[in-house]
Design an enzyme around this catalytic site. Structure first.
Site: not given
Ligand SMILES: *[C@@H]1O[C@H](CO)[C@@H](O)[C@H](O)[C@H]1NC(C)=O
Ligand SMILES: *[C@@H]1O[C@H](CO)[C@@H](O)[C@H](O)[C@H]1NC(C)=O
Ligand SMILES: *[C@@H]1O[C@H](CO)[C@@H](O)[C@H](O)[C@H]1NC(C)=O
Ligand SMILES: *[C@@H]1O[C@H](CO)[C@@H](O)[C@H](O)[C@H]1NC(C)=O
Ligand SMILES: *[C@@H]1O[C@H](CO)[C@@H](O)[C@H](O)[C@H]1NC(C)=O
Ligand SMILES: *[C@@H]1O[C@H](CO)[C@@H](O)[C@H](O)[C@H]1NC(C)=O
Ligand SMILES: *[C@@H]1O[C@H](CO)[C@@H](O)[C@H](O)[C@H]1NC(C)=O
Ligand SMILES: *[C@@H]1O[C@H](CO)[C@@H](O)[C@H](O)[C@H]1NC(C)=O
Ligand SMILES: *[C@@H]1O[C@H](CO)[C@@H](O)[C@H](O)[C@H]1NC(C)=O
Ligand SMILES: *[C@@H]1O[C@H](CO)[C@@H](O)[C@H](O)[C@H]1NC(C)=O
Length: 799
Positions: A492, A494-497, A499, A513, A627
């Site tokens: 995956g 996402g906005g944070f990095g 996974v 992550k 979020d």
């Protein structure tokens, strides 16, 4: 894990407190001195003279007590800000009269005397200088010095930047609480209720908001980096807070505080009393348990004393826990009968606490009960001994409901349409059986819970094994590289990095992550991660560890196998093809996920609400999720929802936070107040949750139109749904058409009706109109009635 764009991650960690420090009005004609020496002696309270630091930030002098203007303390306070807060006093506990004086004797001794010059010296520690020397002066740090004496060495309730904290003791103004640079104590019982993680010592703080610890690690205030007036104070409510002065607001703002859940501060309520924490007002109140009435000093006493132990019974108080008291006796049994019998047979036993999670938690309350509080986070049930004739019933409920709707109950999906009637029958039968079990009391209840307990038990032991008291495990980069096979299996983004899936040496499958663009240093990251790892809820993705090495910032989470909610809700598949799939019952493919049935959707909604309520209520605004969207709701084995990415907003670099202007046209899941200069509170999460809740019901994004039912440029599903539910009384129209055929009005109407109506309350434009997340959970459970809200307005961001 999450895939679509994250909109905003703001730092809004400061919530505003007006400090409890005393204020006073400055007088008109002041004599300002910069040094007090033999020749100025004596200095009398009525003289209207102040000692200023060279830069005029601080001042010292006699101050009248706010509640007794004829009595004075010799104090140091902030001089150049409007709220002139006292930071140090020489004689806090020994106020003096107007006849008092401060003087330097012929021998060079600094003396504070009440009336007679030869009376007791009230100056807190020996202060001897040279008569012809520089005299008493105030440094620009706020340190009052004379000879060997410095006020920094003997703080009262406040530490200033560049003052050593270690080796000193803070005592709150009311004298109730103490901080010894390591732990917070309730003075009267010498009872510690907080210590820093790892039992670290505070050493100092600086004006940029960095706190140094004994092991040379640092902690950063939420607004660190900027030169500001700052102070660390032990407030009268027993909490230790790091304040910084906001010149724009002209008030002190909290950048860090020791205790989030204020009810955990010992001594907040009296004996036998239960502390309730109200998240919206950030205040506590003390209530008496059923069977008890209010007595002196905020304490409670039995209404009917238990005279004959044989004629006593136990009242059940869900989510209540008594933490204090030296005489708690831990029996360590998961057998309810044993636990109860132990208490019953002990004449000094006032009640017992029990956990239904199989953790062998059975604690008898002997002789006294102190520091009780109510919080769903405790997962504890208190059984309180009262006389058999006691008629009052307990209003501390909710545990039964939690158990009943907790995740591990397996549900088949999707259900073929023709079974619909049998399902209804089954539901009725199950409900009847459950009701019967409840009626036959806690013993049957126990059996019912076994399944639940087994599951919990597993989770617990798993968690405890890797999470010793010290916090999350620190992994090395090599370990994680190994576990993820050189980061080769991304699952995956996402906005944070990104996974990655991985497998640890002990066989656990994990989601790794790798964060990007993260602010702060190692210690800052460590501090945040420890807070996140402390969040412990069935419906939150569990953080097991982290890695901060070679500039990398990696979080190690439990692996949640079924992907995220959006993959299930929003599938661009024709209804016809789905009908065909149903013959094979469950089809799990990358694209074609099974359709979630009503019961599962309801459980997901409830689980997520509880998780967010937990975050808000246990951890305060500190972990506003910010979020909430289907992408961040992961589904476990049995479709148990697990909220992910909570608490990460704070780690995000400021520059990375997308500016408000970029939000235009894509309202997403954000509350309207994000576009206004308003303060963001937990109610912003409630709004986002409301949008998700509607999507769970409708199976489509709120901003995409359902078929071609209505044609409008300003399509906003919530508005349309509002009319359907409250005006046309036609809930069915709101439902996901793909499972319409499974809809059975008798079995499902109430559930869906509650979900949609709750969503309407969450979507109120004004934050204060929205319910708290805890209330949202109650609305969904059906434990409180849902009235008709105002129609949600369209939240569009137009040019
Ligand atoms: C002393 O300082 C105050 C405020 O800083 C000022 O208003 C006052 O005029 C000063 N008095 C003298 C005598 O300088
Ligand atoms: C007070 O003085 C300090 C130190 O000189 C300064 O940083 C701060 O800005 C001043 N505050 C106000 C309100 O003038
Ligand atoms: C100082 O004198 C006043 C008035 O006599 C009295 O109320 C006060 O308690 C005295 N303070 C101390 C510390 O003795
Ligand atoms: C202080 O100064 C005076 C004269 O200015 C002098 O007589 C005296 O001895 C000095 N005292 C000390 C302790 O230095
Ligand atoms: C408080 O308790 C600790 C041990 O728990 C003891 O070492 C300390 O001396 C006690 N302090 C006081 C003031 O009784
Ligand atoms: C505490 O302060 C003293 C000096 O007051 C210093 O020598 C000592 O190293 C400090 N302790 C820690 C853990 O930093
Ligand atoms: C109530 O509190 C006061 C002061 O804190 C104390 O002196 C008194 O003994 C307390 N009364 C009881 C019954 O505990
Ligand atoms: C705790 O309770 C036991 C048994 O009732 C008693 O013997 C003991 O003295 C109590 N301890 C304290 C600290 O009150
Ligand atoms: C609890 O313990 C009692 C006796 O110790 C036993 O009879 C009973 O079966 C146990 N109950 C459960 C649920 O294990
Ligand atoms: C129980 O009732 C009391 C008194 O009405 C109230 O203060 C308290 O908040 C109630 N407890 C719960 C858990 O609702």
């Amino acid at each position: 894990m999450s895939s679509s764009n994250h909109f905003l991650h703001l730092h809004f960690f400061c919530f505003f407190f007006t400090s409890s420090v005393l204020h006073f009005s400055s007088s008109q004609l002041q004599n300002n001195i910069t040094s007090f020496s033999f020749s100025n002696s004596p200095w009398r309270p009525t003289q209207n003279q102040i000692l200023l630091s060279l830069d005029s930030t601080f001042a010292a002098g006699f101050l009248p007590l706010p509640n007794a203007p004829a009595l004075y303390t010799f104090s140091v306070w902030y001089h150049n800000i409007s709220s002139k807060d006292v930071v140090w006093s020489a004689n806090r506990l020994d106020p003096v009269s107007a006849a008092a004086s401060l003087l330097i004797s012929r021998s060079g001794e600094l003396r504070l005397v009440n009336s007679s010059v030869n009376g007791r010296n009230l100056w807190p520690s020996p202060a001897v200088g040279s008569v012809n020397g520089s005299g008493l002066s105030l440094l620009s740090t706020g340190n009052l010095v004379y000879g060997d004496f410095q006020s920094f060495a003997i703080p009262t309730d406040t530490i200033l930047p560049n003052q050593r904290i270690n080796g000193t003791t803070l005592v709150s103004k009311n004298g109730k609480f103490m901080f010894d640079s390591r732990e917070l104590f309730l003075v009267s019982r010498n009872d510690s209720y907080w210590s820093n993680l790892g039992n670290l010592i505070f050493v100092s703080l600086d004006s940029k908001g960095v706190v140094m610890y004994g092991d040379n690690s640092r902690y950063y205030a939420s607004d660190f980096g900027v030169e500001k007036l700052r102070r660390l104070s032990l407030d009268d409510d027993g909490n230790l807070r790091l304040y910084s002065y906001d010149t724009r607001l002209s008030q002190w703002v909290v950048g860090w505080q020791a205790v989030f859940q204020l009810c955990l501060i010992h001594g907040t309520c009296g004996a036998n009393s239960i502390c309730m924490y109200d998240v919206s007002s950030l205040s506590t109140s003390c209530v008496c348990p059923p069977g008890y009435r209010r007595a002196v000093n905020n304490s409670c006493e039995l209404r009917i004393p238990v005279k004959d132990l044989g004629r006593s019974k136990f009242l059940r108080l869900d989510f209540v826990m008594f933490t204090g008291g030296l005489n708690q006796s831990d029996i360590k049994t998961s057998n309810f009968t044993t636990c109860e019998a132990q208490c019953r047979s002990d004449p000094s036993c006032l009640g017992f606490m029990f956990k239904y999670d199989g953790s062998n938690y059975c604690v008898l309350q002997l002789e006294r009960m102190v520091d009780g509080y109510w919080s769903p986070g405790t997962e504890t049930v208190m059984f309180l001994r009262v006389d058999e004739s006691e008629a009052e019933v307990s209003n501390f409920t909710g545990m039964t409901n939690l158990m009943e709707t907790a995740c591990p109950v397996k549900i088949r999906l999707p259900l073929p349409p023709e079974e619909s009637k049998t399902i209804t029958r089954n539901v009725v039968i199950i409900c009847t059986i459950f009701a019967a079990e409840l009626l036959s009391g806690v013993f049957f209840f126990w059996t019912f819970l076994k399944k639940y307990i087994k599951y919990r038990d597993m989770a617990r032991t798993f968690g405890l094994e890797v999470m010793p008291a010290g916090g999350p495990k620190r992994f090395t980069y090599a370990e994680l590289k190994d576990a993820t096979n050189n980061f080769s299996n991304p699952i995956g983004k996402g906005g944070f990095g990104v996974v990655y899936m991985g497998k640890l040496n002990d066989g656990r499958v994990v989601a790794v992550k790798s964060l990007k663009n993260i602010t702060g240093g190692d210690a800052d990251f460590w501090a945040e991660v420890t807070i996140i790892a402390r969040m412990h809820h069935l419906n939150l993705v569990r953080l097991w560890g982290f890695c901060a090495e070679k500039g990398s910032r990696i979080l190690v989470y439990e692996y949640v196998p079924n992907g995220s909610l959006d993959e299930f809700l929003f599938q661009n598949v024709e209804v016809e093809s789905l009908e065909m799939e149903q013959e094979t019952a469950v089809v799990v493919g990358s694209k074609n996920k099974p359709i979630l049935d009503w019961n599962i959707r309801y459980r997901i909604a409830l689980g997520v609400a509880r998780a967010i309520a937990y975050l808000h209520e246990e951890c305060l605004e500190w972990v506003l999720h910010c979020d909430i969207k289907p992408e961040n709701i992961l589904l476990g084995d049995d479709f148990c929802p697990k909220v992910s990415d909570f608490g990460l907003a704070k780690l995000k670099k400021k520059e990375d936070m997308i500016s408000v202007s970029r939000m235009r046209g894509t309202p997403g899941y954000m509350a309207p107040e994000w576009t206004r200069p308003d303060q963001i509170t937990s109610k912003a999460d409630v709004y986002s949750y409301g949008l998700v809740l509607l999507e769970i019901v409708s199976g489509s994004r709120n901003f995409t139109q359902l078929d071609s039912k209505v044609a409008s440029d300003q399509w906003f599903f919530p508005r349309w749904a509002f009319d359907k539910v409250f005006k046309e009384m036609n809930v069915e129209d709101v439902l996901d058409p793909r499972i319409m055929h499974n809809y059975d009005s008798r079995a499902h109407f109430d559930m869906i009706n509650r979900m949609v109506k709750t969503a309407m309350w969450c979507l109120q434009d004004r934050p204060e109109m929205r319910p708290s997340m805890g209330k949202v959970a109650k609305m969904l459970e059906g434990t409180i009635e849902i009235t008709e809200p105002k129609k949600p307005t369209i939240f569009f961001l137009e040019d």
